[in-house]
Design an enzyme around this catalytic site. Sequence first.
Site, mmCIF file in Angstrom:
data_model
loop_
_atom_site.group_PDB
_atom_site.id
_atom_site.type_symbol
_atom_site.label_atom_id
_atom_site.label_comp_id
_atom_site.label_asym_id
_atom_site.label_seq_id
_atom_site.Cartn_x
_atom_site.Cartn_y
_atom_site.Cartn_z
ATOM 1 N N LYS A 97 25.146 43.582 29.296
ATOM 2 C CA LYS A 97 26.417 44.006 28.704
ATOM 3 C C LYS A 97 27.353 42.814 28.508
ATOM 4 C CE LYS A 97 28.327 47.827 30.140
ATOM 5 N NZ LYS A 97 29.073 48.812 30.970
ATOM 6 N N GLY A 138 25.078 51.125 34.439
ATOM 7 C CA GLY A 138 23.767 50.524 34.218
ATOM 8 C C GLY A 138 22.607 51.463 34.471
ATOM 9 N N ARG A 139 22.640 52.200 35.584
ATOM 10 C CA ARG A 139 21.513 53.070 35.918
ATOM 11 C C ARG A 139 21.527 54.363 35.118
ATOM 12 N NH1 ARG A 139 24.896 52.087 39.972
ATOM 13 N NH2 ARG A 139 26.120 53.748 40.933
ATOM 14 N N GLU A 173 20.086 36.632 36.365
ATOM 15 C CA GLU A 173 18.628 36.680 36.225
ATOM 16 C C GLU A 173 18.217 36.816 34.758
ATOM 17 O OE1 GLU A 173 19.607 38.887 40.149
ATOM 18 O OE2 GLU A 173 20.473 38.669 38.135
ATOM 19 N N GLU A 230 21.287 53.582 44.666
ATOM 20 C CA GLU A 230 22.438 52.781 44.257
ATOM 21 C C GLU A 230 23.656 53.670 44.020
ATOM 22 O OE1 GLU A 230 22.159 48.813 41.977
ATOM 23 O OE2 GLU A 230 22.777 50.249 40.425
ATOM 24 N N HIS A 250 -4.570 59.333 49.407
ATOM 25 C CA HIS A 250 -5.468 58.404 50.097
ATOM 26 C C HIS A 250 -4.690 57.235 50.677
ATOM 27 C CE1 HIS A 250 -9.186 60.381 48.652
ATOM 28 N NE2 HIS A 250 -8.392 60.735 47.636
ATOM 29 N N LYS A 281 24.934 38.433 45.817
ATOM 30 C CA LYS A 281 24.972 37.645 44.584
ATOM 31 C C LYS A 281 25.843 36.398 44.759
ATOM 32 C CE LYS A 281 24.334 41.439 41.261
ATOM 33 N NZ LYS A 281 24.969 42.171 40.135
#
Length: 536
Positions: free
Chosen positions: A206, A267-268, A212, A353, A384, A494
């Site tokens: 944004k 964001g999510r 990153e 979050e 399994h 951060k």
Amino acid sequence: MSSLTQSPAWRALAEHHKCLAQTSIADLFARDPQRFEQFSLEAAGIYADYSKNLITPVTLDLLVALAREAGVEEKRRAMFAGERINITEKRPVLHVALRERSGAPIVVDGEDVVPHVQAVLAQMRRFTDAVRTGVWRGYTGRPITDVVNIGIGGSDLGPRMVCEALKPYAHEQLTLHFVSNVDGADITQVLKTVDLETTLFVISSKTFTTRETLINARTARAWLISGGAPESAVAQHFVAVSTNAEAVTAFGIDTANMFGFWDWVGGRYSLWSAIGLPIALQVGMDAFESLLAGAYAMDQHFLQAPLTRNLPVLLALIGIWHINFCGLTSHLIAPYDRYLHRLPAYLQQLDMESNGKSIALTGERVDYATGPVIWGEPGTNGQHAFFQLLHQGSSVIPADVIACMQPHHALDVHHEILLANCFAQTEALMKGSHVPDEPHRSFDGNRPTNTICVDRLAPASLGALIALYEHKVFVQGAVWNINSFDQWGVELGKRLAVQIEQEIGAAEAPLTHDSSTNNLISRFKARRRQQIEPSL
């Protein structure tokens, strides 16, 4: 003590839980042959069986009373009305506006935002049509064959999950790739598999400042130029999902190919926005808008259905029952569909979050558990691996088991075996097994599950499924009186990372951290100087 835990409904639920202490889910089925009909519901193409939980009609009545006491209905209205319910960031929360299908206005600061949403969707359609039909070409004139999405968090998890889920609808000549991790191995592996003349990069940030994402974007840009492309080729091989026109232009991207969104899109919750551009590139805009339509259908159900017959509300309240009254703070997501293998990771961010908070909206520390630990893998693989703990472990872990009635393949025997396992596991978790004189082969059962079904995993049904979980998370946050739409907890790490990065890069720099962190930094710097050869 908080007002929530002192409320009449909370106290009544605590007493009610004591009354069920000696009851099992199997007992409830034995007492009521019609239990399944009473504890199942269909909405927006999603069918949920929540009968295999330790709940009675009284339980649900008390949970609905708790929701009403917590103001869930008013908070729901406020969200859909565009009020600034994200109080710590002073923002509306309007991912529902991104999939508004009726044309009804949604007003923020006196302006209807729906036309702006429609304008971005139209821009996405023009662009994706050009790429998918071969009109948009790379700098040598060859059509695009690979799309690499570079983003992190919500700019990666949502689009990646949906692209995996909708692979049966994918364009035959386009391959989607996702780079999120700042670990150089992530982008290195992707760049090894693509041709620079036919690769399109979508940079999703944004602010166009996400650390990153920008590191990976610059690496991709350098790869393109070092491979022989001119600087002007950047505009043909990179587009941006961002609102920072100045930074996008400085990178070399034409702002005509910058797709915007708004600060009321968390964001999510952003896959419905231009962040979903990779989805639209893979499946086309018609399918993308069908995804939106499925979510809109669930939005309308959530907004209009009474709490007692409201699927997101009921699943949320059953989760609150497990967490706050049964003490069950872990929750498994087990999709019995390979295409949904990224859904647990997506729901981890959506839930953890959002509701991984210990401070109420009042600013006071809560005195009750909030968000659960979300985890999972597809079935039958999980059977399994970790299902042993589900059946016989000392911890009781509720599970959502997700099944698709119709597969995207013609191997009927495979699908019959898959769903037989799916249904058998929920029955076994409920019933348990007693083997006389062999305690190691016995297990108690009474392990709760929801079974969530769709007829076929398609764009519309997937959209409804995602929206179901979004609204479930909202309701739980509303009851717990926390802000489900900020994420301040990730900020300190951060900031410290920037400081440590500078210390690692400096030849001599005083280390001012704790002794553990100081020694880890020193060890890395020393080993890097030694250039250790990898062992075979």
